[in-house]
Scaffold this active site. Sequence first.
Site, short mmCIF file in Angstrom:
data_model
loop_
_atom_site.label_atom_id
_atom_site.label_comp_id
_atom_site.label_asym_id
_atom_site.label_seq_id
_atom_site.Cartn_x
_atom_site.Cartn_y
_atom_site.Cartn_z
CB ALA A 100 -8.86 1.42 -11.46
CG ASP A 138 -12.25 2.82 -5.29
OD1 ASP A 138 -11.76 2.43 -4.39
OD2 ASP A 138 -12.15 3.91 -5.77
CE LYS A 160 -7.69 7.07 -15.04
NZ LYS A 160 -8.62 7.00 -13.72
CD GLU A 207 -8.88 3.59 -3.21
OE1 GLU A 207 -7.70 3.40 -3.77
OE2 GLU A 207 -9.56 4.64 -3.70
CE LYS A 239 -8.84 1.15 -5.99
NZ LYS A 239 -9.36 2.35 -6.50
N GLY A 240 -4.53 3.78 -6.14
CA GLY A 240 -3.34 4.42 -5.38
C GLY A 240 -3.17 5.98 -5.77
CB THR A 281 -10.64 7.56 -2.72
OG1 THR A 281 -11.37 7.45 -1.52
CG2 THR A 281 -9.97 9.10 -2.62
O1 DER Z 1 -6.54 6.16 -5.81
C1 DER Z 1 -7.37 5.58 -6.54
O2 DER Z 1 -7.07 4.20 -6.88
C2 DER Z 1 -8.64 6.17 -7.00
O3 DER Z 1 -9.63 5.56 -7.00
C3 DER Z 1 -8.08 7.28 -8.16
O4 DER Z 1 -6.54 7.25 -8.56
C4 DER Z 1 -8.86 6.90 -9.45
O5 DER Z 1 -8.44 7.91 -10.42
P1 DER Z 1 -9.50 8.95 -10.88
O6 DER Z 1 -9.34 10.27 -9.91
O7 DER Z 1 -9.19 9.21 -12.37
O8 DER Z 1 -11.09 8.36 -10.95
#
Ligand code: DER
Length: 219
Positions: free
Chosen positions: A84, A82, A122, A104, A95-96, A27
Amino acid sequence: MFEEEKRAAAMEAIKHVKSGMKLGLGTGSTTRYFLDALGELVKSGKITDIIGVPTSKKTEEIANSYGIKTVNNINNIDIDFDGADEFDPDGNLIKGGGGALVREKIVAYNSKNVFIMVDSSKFSEKLHKFPLPVEVIPFMEDQTLSHIEELGAKCTFRDNKKFISDNGNYIIDCRFDYTDTGLEQKIKMIPGVVEVGIFHNITTKIFKGNGNTCEIIDI
Ligand code: DER
């Protein structure tokens, strides 16, 4: 600002997708580049027989819009793709940020490979930049928040309790000086906590955008 790097990371990661794979579908905005690229490959018939496990209702909607078959209960996921919110040199993640950490983490934990796609912003030597998301049951939640604060954090309910996760729970954003991975178990011990956005010893590869190229970090 980092959109080019997010895209570069997703385009490098998708090279690992083969027909017939079971994929974890993450996500967030970086994973969205991956989903759109995967969708086009499926629509064109270049990739077939993919089964996706979406980590949010939003991701499920996107995947289904391309005709990607999705399920929410399957074994032997080949690769989880995914994003991060923060990562360190050992591949530990925060994450989150998108509020999807529960699903996730379940998908990542049940995947043979976990590929994380990120832009260069990141990275941290030690996890401390991004407030740690914690998902909690909407029952005695103010007490749960207080117990997390006793561990040394300043906590706030995401969007003043207006944000509700796909699982019907609240998200608390917790500002620690440093998010030590040992915090994960201490927080999870608190009754009312569903999941903590620390992903420790789960990542297998990081695809880190760098301008319009991508650096691959094997963990
Ligand atoms: O919730 C999460 O961990 C998602 O992977 C997300 O926060 C990742 O961030 P992004 O929108 O910069 O890819």
